[in-house]
Design an enzyme around this catalytic site. Structure first.
Site, short mmCIF file in Angstrom:
data_model
loop_
_atom_site.label_atom_id
_atom_site.label_comp_id
_atom_site.label_asym_id
_atom_site.label_seq_id
_atom_site.Cartn_x
_atom_site.Cartn_y
_atom_site.Cartn_z
N ASN A 21 0.82 -1.22 0.00
CA ASN A 21 0.00 0.00 0.00
C ASN A 21 0.85 1.27 0.00
OD1 ASN A 21 -2.53 -1.25 -0.09
ND2 ASN A 21 -2.52 -1.60 2.13
N TYR A 50 7.55 -11.77 11.69
CA TYR A 50 8.24 -10.47 11.64
C TYR A 50 9.40 -10.54 10.64
CZ TYR A 50 10.71 -6.33 13.54
OH TYR A 50 11.34 -5.12 13.71
P1 NAD Z 1 6.61 0.42 18.02
O1 NAD Z 1 5.82 -0.83 18.23
O2 NAD Z 1 6.81 1.32 19.16
O3 NAD Z 1 6.01 1.26 16.83
C1 NAD Z 1 5.32 0.70 15.73
C2 NAD Z 1 4.15 1.59 15.41
O4 NAD Z 1 3.46 1.06 14.28
C3 NAD Z 1 3.14 1.69 16.55
O5 NAD Z 1 2.78 3.02 16.77
C4 NAD Z 1 1.96 0.87 16.04
O6 NAD Z 1 0.72 1.28 16.59
C5 NAD Z 1 2.05 1.11 14.55
N1 NAD Z 1 1.40 0.07 13.76
C6 NAD Z 1 1.50 -1.27 13.90
N2 NAD Z 1 0.75 -1.89 12.96
C7 NAD Z 1 0.17 -0.90 12.22
C8 NAD Z 1 -0.73 -0.90 11.11
N3 NAD Z 1 -1.17 -2.05 10.58
N4 NAD Z 1 -1.12 0.28 10.61
C9 NAD Z 1 -0.69 1.46 11.14
N5 NAD Z 1 0.15 1.51 12.20
C10 NAD Z 1 0.58 0.34 12.72
O7 NAD Z 1 8.02 -0.06 17.41
P2 NAD Z 1 9.31 0.80 17.10
O8 NAD Z 1 10.41 0.31 17.94
O9 NAD Z 1 9.00 2.25 17.10
O10 NAD Z 1 9.64 0.32 15.61
C11 NAD Z 1 9.29 1.12 14.49
C12 NAD Z 1 9.75 0.44 13.22
O11 NAD Z 1 11.16 0.24 13.25
C13 NAD Z 1 9.13 -0.94 12.99
O12 NAD Z 1 8.85 -1.09 11.62
C14 NAD Z 1 10.23 -1.89 13.41
O13 NAD Z 1 10.15 -3.11 12.72
C15 NAD Z 1 11.48 -1.12 13.04
N6 NAD Z 1 12.60 -1.53 13.88
C16 NAD Z 1 12.70 -1.13 15.17
C17 NAD Z 1 13.76 -1.56 15.95
C18 NAD Z 1 13.93 -1.13 17.38
O14 NAD Z 1 14.86 -1.61 18.04
N7 NAD Z 1 13.15 -0.24 17.93
C19 NAD Z 1 14.71 -2.44 15.41
C20 NAD Z 1 14.55 -2.85 14.10
C21 NAD Z 1 13.50 -2.38 13.33
#
Ligand code: NAD
Ligand code: UDP
Length: 336
Positions: free
Chosen positions: A106, A152
């Site tokens: 999307n 994931y």
């Molecule tokens: P988080 O869970 O705090 O944030 C993810 C956000 O995405 C949340 O606000 C959630 O409500 C939203 N979300 C989930 N599914 C959704 C959907 N279908 N539609 C709209 N919103 C949706 O996690 P984060 O740590 O902030 O991670 C953010 C991104 O970074 C993710 O994609 C994660 O895979 C990636 N990432 C994070 C880390 C880390 O260490 N924090 C490491 C690797 C990758």
């Protein structure tokens, strides 16, 4: 290259913008003078994480699930929507895969319609339980396609495939960041990730739960460093597509992290050992040569300084109690 929607101030869409990383990214982009549209379905994110931005005329919050098409206007898209903690992403694994795969389709479709640049928040989980150490972008990974982490890992791998094919097939301007473990204020206190778990346990005098013998390693990047890496990657010329590792190459065992948290909180908590989760990677450390040379980026915040900031945040979080949503917002404003 100008596109038909481009105005003077770049409009930036951040999906997952109410999450931990997303909220810091939105804050940074607003500070940098961007018009920011934050899209989130609040699955793991919270309105309060962007509460301090709600009155800013350059910030807008929209509740939307990225597994459904989205029709908005933007010049740049950061696609962060996806639960990131193993506890959260394993809670509804089918939805996790849908979020990564349908969400990518999307958002890529939206970028195609708008001729917008799009950046994917990919992950070190692409490498699975790595046989190459430290991990370089050339390593293809070692992922169990059917294990509990696969929703994931494989969802994110498929998203990388989609980004690469939209670039090759449709000429899209895509960027892929492979993010390694990142921590800091506004992590969800109950998300089960190791830094938030250990600090919350230590501050509440509960046992520190080390899984396995605690000899597995991770490398922890402070959130402001990570956000800076994302912004730099988005600003690169179109031929820089990634994937690019973003993380802090200082590697620690989980037991070392537990000891640091106990020291920094002055807690009397004891370490206890629990079962190691299935497919838990044994070691993880980024090779950030590409980020250093291409983005002129490397982490600035030491684990010691970052942990102190994060401990201060969770102390504040515990002390402020719950309160009404309005009181919570006031408290967030006060703390920011
Ligand atoms: P988080 O869970 O705090 O944030 C993810 C956000 O995405 C949340 O606000 C959630 O409500 C939203 N979300 C989930 N599914 C959704 C959907 N279908 N539609 C709209 N919103 C949706 O996690 P984060 O740590 O902030 O991670 C953010 C991104 O970074 C993710 O994609 C994660 O895979 C990636 N990432 C994070 C880390 C880390 O260490 N924090 C490491 C690797 C990758
Ligand atoms: N971990 C732990 N105790 C906890 C939470 C996590 O020992 O209370 C371990 C987990 O088994 C993993 C590491 O800490 O080896 C990092 O876990 P996290 O869930 O933060 O992220 P991952 O890198 O596994 O996605």
């Amino acid at each position: 290259m100008a596109n038909r929607y481009q105005f003077d101030v770049p409009r930036v869409l951040v999906t997952g913008g109410a999450g931990f990383l997303g909220s810091h990214l939105c804050e940074r982009l607003v500070k940098d003078g961007r018009e920011v549209l934050c899209v989130d379905n609040f699955y793991t994110g919270r309105r309060s994480s962007v509460g301090h931005l709600l009155d800013d005329p350059h910030f807008e919050l929209l509740r939307h699930d990225v597994t459904f098409p989205l029709y908005v206007e933007a010049d740049e898209i950061y696609n962060l929507a996806c639960p990131a903690s193993p506890v959260h992403y394993q809670h509804d694994p089918v939805q996790t895969t849908k979020t990564s795969v349908h969400g990518a389709i999307n958002m890529l479709g939206l970028a195609k319609r708008l001729d917008a640049k799009i950046l994917q928040a990919s992950t070190s989980e692409i490498y699975g339980d790595p046989a190459v150490h430290p991990q370089t972008e050339e390593y293809w990974g070692n992922v169990n396609a059917m294990g509990p982490r696969a929703c994931y890992d494989e969802g994110k791998r498929c998203a990388e495939t989609l980004y690469s094919d939209y670039r090759r097939q449709h000429g899209l301007r895509t960027k892929i960041a492979r993010i390694f473990n990142t921590y800091g204020p506004r992590m969800h206190p109950n998300d089960g990730r190791v830094v938030s778990n250990f600090i919350m346990q230590a501050l509440q005098g509960e046992p520190i739960t080390v899984y396995g013998a605690g000899v597995q390693t991770r490398s922890f990047c402070y959130v402001s460093d990570l956000v800076d890496g994302l912004v730099r990657l988005m600003a690169t010329p179109d031929e820089i597509t990634g994937p690019i590792n973003l993380g802090n190459p200082v590697e620690k065992t989980i037991l070392e992290l537990a000891e640091m948290v106990v020291r920094f909180t002055g807690s009397g908590s004891k370490v206890i050992f629990e079962d190691l989760p299935v497919d838990d990677p044994l070691q993880r450390c980024p090779d950030i040569t590409k980020a250093r040379t291409t983005l002129d980026w490397q982490p600035k915040v030491s684990l010691e300084d970052g942990l102190r900031e994060t401990v201060a945040y969770f102390k504040w979080y515990i002390e402020r109690g719950q309160g009404s949503p309005r009181e919570q917002r006031q408290a967030e404003l006060h703390a920011s």
